[in-house]
Scaffold this motif. Structure first.
Motif, mmCIF file in Angstrom:
data_model
loop_
_atom_site.group_PDB
_atom_site.id
_atom_site.type_symbol
_atom_site.label_atom_id
_atom_site.label_comp_id
_atom_site.label_asym_id
_atom_site.label_seq_id
_atom_site.Cartn_x
_atom_site.Cartn_y
_atom_site.Cartn_z
ATOM 1 N N PRO A 1 -36.121 -0.497 0.451
ATOM 2 C CA PRO A 1 -35.608 -1.242 -0.707
ATOM 3 C C PRO A 1 -34.400 -2.113 -0.422
ATOM 4 N N TRP A 2 -33.747 -1.948 0.735
ATOM 5 C CA TRP A 2 -32.562 -2.748 1.033
ATOM 6 C C TRP A 2 -32.867 -3.711 2.181
ATOM 7 N N ALA A 3 -32.116 -4.819 2.209
ATOM 8 C CA ALA A 3 -32.378 -5.865 3.194
ATOM 9 C C ALA A 3 -31.913 -5.486 4.579
ATOM 10 N N GLY A 4 -30.972 -4.545 4.672
ATOM 11 C CA GLY A 4 -30.535 -4.066 5.977
ATOM 12 C C GLY A 4 -29.836 -5.145 6.769
ATOM 13 N N GLY A 5 -29.807 -4.994 8.066
ATOM 14 C CA GLY A 5 -29.151 -5.936 8.947
ATOM 15 C C GLY A 5 -29.803 -5.926 10.301
ATOM 16 N N ASP A 6 -29.360 -6.811 11.162
ATOM 17 C CA ASP A 6 -29.861 -6.860 12.525
ATOM 18 C C ASP A 6 -29.026 -5.906 13.362
ATOM 19 N N SER B 1 -37.281 -11.610 3.542
ATOM 20 C CA SER B 1 -36.727 -10.515 2.719
ATOM 21 C C SER B 1 -35.989 -9.461 3.539
ATOM 22 N N PHE B 2 -35.609 -9.804 4.783
ATOM 23 C CA PHE B 2 -34.829 -8.902 5.617
ATOM 24 C C PHE B 2 -33.783 -9.695 6.399
ATOM 25 N N ARG B 3 -32.618 -9.091 6.585
ATOM 26 C CA ARG B 3 -31.595 -9.694 7.444
ATOM 27 C C ARG B 3 -31.905 -9.315 8.896
ATOM 28 N N ARG B 4 -32.776 -10.101 9.481
ATOM 29 C CA ARG B 4 -33.198 -9.851 10.855
ATOM 30 C C ARG B 4 -33.155 -11.162 11.624
ATOM 31 N N LEU B 5 -32.776 -11.077 12.884
ATOM 32 C CA LEU B 5 -32.852 -12.252 13.733
ATOM 33 C C LEU B 5 -34.323 -12.516 14.042
ATOM 34 N N PRO B 6 -34.850 -13.707 13.727
ATOM 35 C CA PRO B 6 -36.281 -13.950 13.990
ATOM 36 C C PRO B 6 -36.565 -14.088 15.473
ATOM 37 N N TRP B 7 -37.816 -13.808 15.852
ATOM 38 C CA TRP B 7 -38.285 -14.126 17.194
ATOM 39 C C TRP B 7 -38.406 -15.642 17.277
ATOM 40 N N LEU B 8 -37.925 -16.239 18.353
ATOM 41 C CA LEU B 8 -37.915 -17.690 18.510
ATOM 42 C C LEU B 8 -38.720 -18.100 19.743
ATOM 43 N N ARG C 1 -43.040 -5.596 -4.646
ATOM 44 C CA ARG C 1 -41.894 -5.243 -5.496
ATOM 45 C C ARG C 1 -40.635 -5.028 -4.659
ATOM 46 N N MET C 2 -40.786 -4.364 -3.523
ATOM 47 C CA MET C 2 -39.637 -4.133 -2.651
ATOM 48 C C MET C 2 -39.085 -5.453 -2.107
ATOM 49 N N ALA C 3 -39.985 -6.377 -1.746
ATOM 50 C CA ALA C 3 -39.535 -7.681 -1.235
ATOM 51 C C ALA C 3 -38.787 -8.458 -2.311
ATOM 52 N N ALA C 4 -39.284 -8.410 -3.547
ATOM 53 C CA ALA C 4 -38.599 -9.107 -4.634
ATOM 54 C C ALA C 4 -37.197 -8.537 -4.842
ATOM 55 N N ARG C 5 -37.073 -7.244 -4.701
ATOM 56 C CA ARG C 5 -35.759 -6.607 -4.846
ATOM 57 C C ARG C 5 -34.816 -7.043 -3.729
ATOM 58 N N ARG C 6 -35.313 -7.078 -2.493
ATOM 59 C CA ARG C 6 -34.463 -7.489 -1.379
ATOM 60 C C ARG C 6 -34.067 -8.952 -1.500
ATOM 61 N N ARG C 7 -35.023 -9.790 -1.906
ATOM 62 C CA ARG C 7 -34.700 -11.214 -2.066
ATOM 63 C C ARG C 7 -33.663 -11.432 -3.162
ATOM 64 N N ALA C 8 -33.765 -10.689 -4.245
ATOM 65 C CA ALA C 8 -32.788 -10.836 -5.320
ATOM 66 C C ALA C 8 -31.382 -10.534 -4.824
ATOM 67 N N ALA C 9 -31.266 -9.576 -3.911
ATOM 68 C CA ALA C 9 -29.953 -9.227 -3.369
ATOM 69 C C ALA C 9 -29.415 -10.297 -2.428
ATOM 70 N N MET C 10 -30.289 -11.201 -1.951
ATOM 71 C CA MET C 10 -29.874 -12.251 -1.017
ATOM 72 C C MET C 10 -29.984 -13.643 -1.638
ATOM 73 N N ALA C 11 -30.028 -13.713 -2.954
ATOM 74 C CA ALA C 11 -30.261 -14.990 -3.634
ATOM 75 C C ALA C 11 -29.239 -16.049 -3.261
ATOM 76 N N ALA C 12 -28.018 -15.644 -2.956
ATOM 77 C CA ALA C 12 -26.958 -16.612 -2.645
ATOM 78 C C ALA C 12 -27.189 -17.333 -1.322
ATOM 79 N N LEU C 13 -28.140 -16.899 -0.511
ATOM 80 C CA LEU C 13 -28.384 -17.536 0.780
ATOM 81 C C LEU C 13 -29.050 -18.898 0.644
ATOM 82 N N LEU C 14 -29.703 -19.164 -0.493
ATOM 83 C CA LEU C 14 -30.399 -20.430 -0.708
ATOM 84 C C LEU C 14 -29.835 -21.145 -1.931
ATOM 85 N N PRO C 15 -29.762 -22.471 -1.897
ATOM 86 C CA PRO C 15 -29.433 -23.205 -3.115
ATOM 87 C C PRO C 15 -30.473 -22.919 -4.203
#
Length: 347
Positions: free
Chosen positions: A297-302, A149-156, A53-67
Motif C-alpha cells: 500500500p505504500w510507495a516505498g523507496g529505492d 506507482s513506486f519510488r524506484r529507480l527504473p531500469w535504463l 486499488r493499491m496503485a491508486a493509493r500510492r499514486r495519490a500519495a505522490m500526486a505532487a510529483l506531476l503538474p
C-alpha cells in the motif's frame, strides 16, 4: 502427471499459493494463479482489482510529483506525450553521448523486427555525464515514480528497433496486449523521429482503467490461460484481437508519431502494441521500465546502495537471458557482442 514429478508439484503448492500475493503473473508456471477453478471463482480478477486499488493509493500519495494538467491527462488516458522534454543543449549533449556509446548488447530477431538493447547501468552512466545529468533528475524520475506507482529507480537502456529487416510476419510486440495485471510503467525518450509509417507506440486510451467489459473478457481468458496456445498469454501478458478489443468500447487506438526529444511514458497494464511498419525503419530511444510489487500500500523507496544503484540493469540482462534460455523462452534474445545504437543489423 505421476510419480516424483507429481509429488514435487504438490510439495511446491504452498510456495505457489504464497506467490499469489506477489507480482507473479504467469498462469502456466503457477498452478494456483493458473487454476481454472479458482479463476472461475474470481481469483485473477480479485488480484487485478486489488492491485489497481493499491496503485491508486500510492499514486495519490505522490500526486505532487506531476503538474495537475499532466496528472489529469495521465489518469484519463493512461499515457503522456511530452515534446521538447529536455532543454535543447542538454538533449543534444545526451544524444551525442548515447549514439557514440559502444558496449556489449543483446539482440532479438522476431518476425520482421530486430531489437537491440544496450544497458545504461551505474557503470555506463559514470562514463556518460551528459546522459546521467539528463536522466537522473527529479522531473524524469518523478514521472516514472508516479505512473509506475513506486519510488524506484527504473531500469535504463538504449533501445534500437529495426523494422523490416527481413521478410516475415510482425513481431510479437505488434499485437495488442497488456504487460501485467497490475499498473506498471515504460517510457521512451526518442533520439530519432517516429512517423506514422513506422513502428510507433500505439495505445488504447483509458484502457489502464479496466471497464466492466474488459474485466469480463479478462476473466474468461483466465479460465484457459494456463494452456493457451499463445505463449505470452500463458505467461500473463494477455493478447487480444482487434475484434475483441473493439467490443470493449474504449476510445480508438492512437499510434504516436513524435520528434526527437519527446518523452512517451505509459502505464503498460493498458492495451498497447508496437505499431506496424511500412518497410524498413529504425527507431532509437532511451527505454526505461519499472515494476514493483502490486499489493504493497505504500510507495516505498529505492533501497539500492548508492554506489551500486543501477548495476542491476546489466545483471538483470544476464539473469533474464540465462533463466529464459533454460526454460526455452528466450524468444531469440542473444548477446551480440559490441555494438553502437545505430550500427546496422548483421546480415
Amino acid at each position: 502427471m505421476s510419480g516424483p514429478l507429481a509429488l514435487f508439484r504438490w510439495l511446491l503448492l504452498p510456495w505457489h499459493a504464497l506467490r499469489v500475493a506477489s507480482s507473479d503473473k504467469a498462469f502456466r508456471d503457477n498452478p494456483v494463479i493458473g487454476s481454472p477453478r479458482l479463476n472461475r471463482l474470481g481469483l485473477h480478477i480479485a488480484r487485478k482489482r486489488l492491485a489497481h486499488r493499491m496503485a491508486a493509493r500510492r499514486r495519490a500519495a505522490m500526486a505532487a510529483l506531476l503538474p495537475e494538467e499532466q496528472r489529469a491527462a495521465f489518469l484519463r488516458d493512461g499515457y503522456l506525450v511530452i515534446p521538447d522534454f529536455l532543454p535543447p543543449a542538454t538533449f543534444e549533449a545526451m544524444r551525442a553521448e548515447v549514439m557514440a556509446r559502444e558496449a556489449r548488447a543483446r539482440e532479438s530477431l522476431d518476425g520482421y523486427t530486430m531489437t537491440r538493447l544496450i544497458p545504461l547501468d551505474a557503470v555506463a552512466l559514470r562514463e556518460m555525464p551528459a546522459t546521467r545529468g539528463a536522466l537522473l533528475t527529479p522531473r524524469y524520475l518523478g514521472l516514472h515514480h508516479y505512473i509506475g506507482s513506486f519510488r524506484r529507480l527504473p531500469w535504463l537502456y538504449v533501445q534500437t528497433i529495426f523494422s523490416g529487416v527481413r521478410e516475415g510476419p510482425p513481431d510479437v510486440q505488434s499485437f495488442y496486449h497488456t504487460d501485467t495485471f497490475f499498473p506498471t510503467v515504460k517510457s521512451w525518450l526518442l533520439l530519432t523521429p517516429v512517423n506514422q509509417a513506422e513502428a510507433g507506440f500505439t495505445y488504447i486510451p483509458g484502457s489502464h482503467l479496466p471497464n466492466r467489459r474488459h474485466l469480463a473478457w479478462e476473466r474468461r481468458v483466465s479460465y484457459t490461460a494456463h494452456e493457451a496456445r499463445d505463449r505470452l498469454t500463458g505467461e500473463g501478458s494477455l493478447r487480444i484481437s482487434e475484434g475483441e478489443l473493439a467490443r470493449l468500447r474504449y476510445a480508438p487506438p492512437r499510434k504516436l508519431e513524435a520528434q526527437p526529444n519527446t518523452l512517451i511514458i505509459a502505464d503498460t497494464s493498458g492495451f498497447h502494441r508496437r505499431g506496424l511498419s511500412e518497410g524498413f525503419a529504425c527507431r532509437i530511444s532511451i527505454w526505461a521500465r519499472s515494476r514493483g510489487t502490486p499489493f504493497i500500500p505504500w510507495a516505498g523507496g529505492d533501497l539500492a546502495i548508492a554506489p551500486l544503484r543501477g548495476v542491476g540493469t546489466r545483471a538483470l540482462g544476464w539473469l533474464d537471458h540465462a533463466v529464459k534460455r533454460l526454460r526455452g523462452r528466450d524468444n531469440g534474445w542473444r548477446f551480440a557482442g559490441t555494438r553502437r545504437p545505430a550500427d546496422p543489423p548483421a546480415a
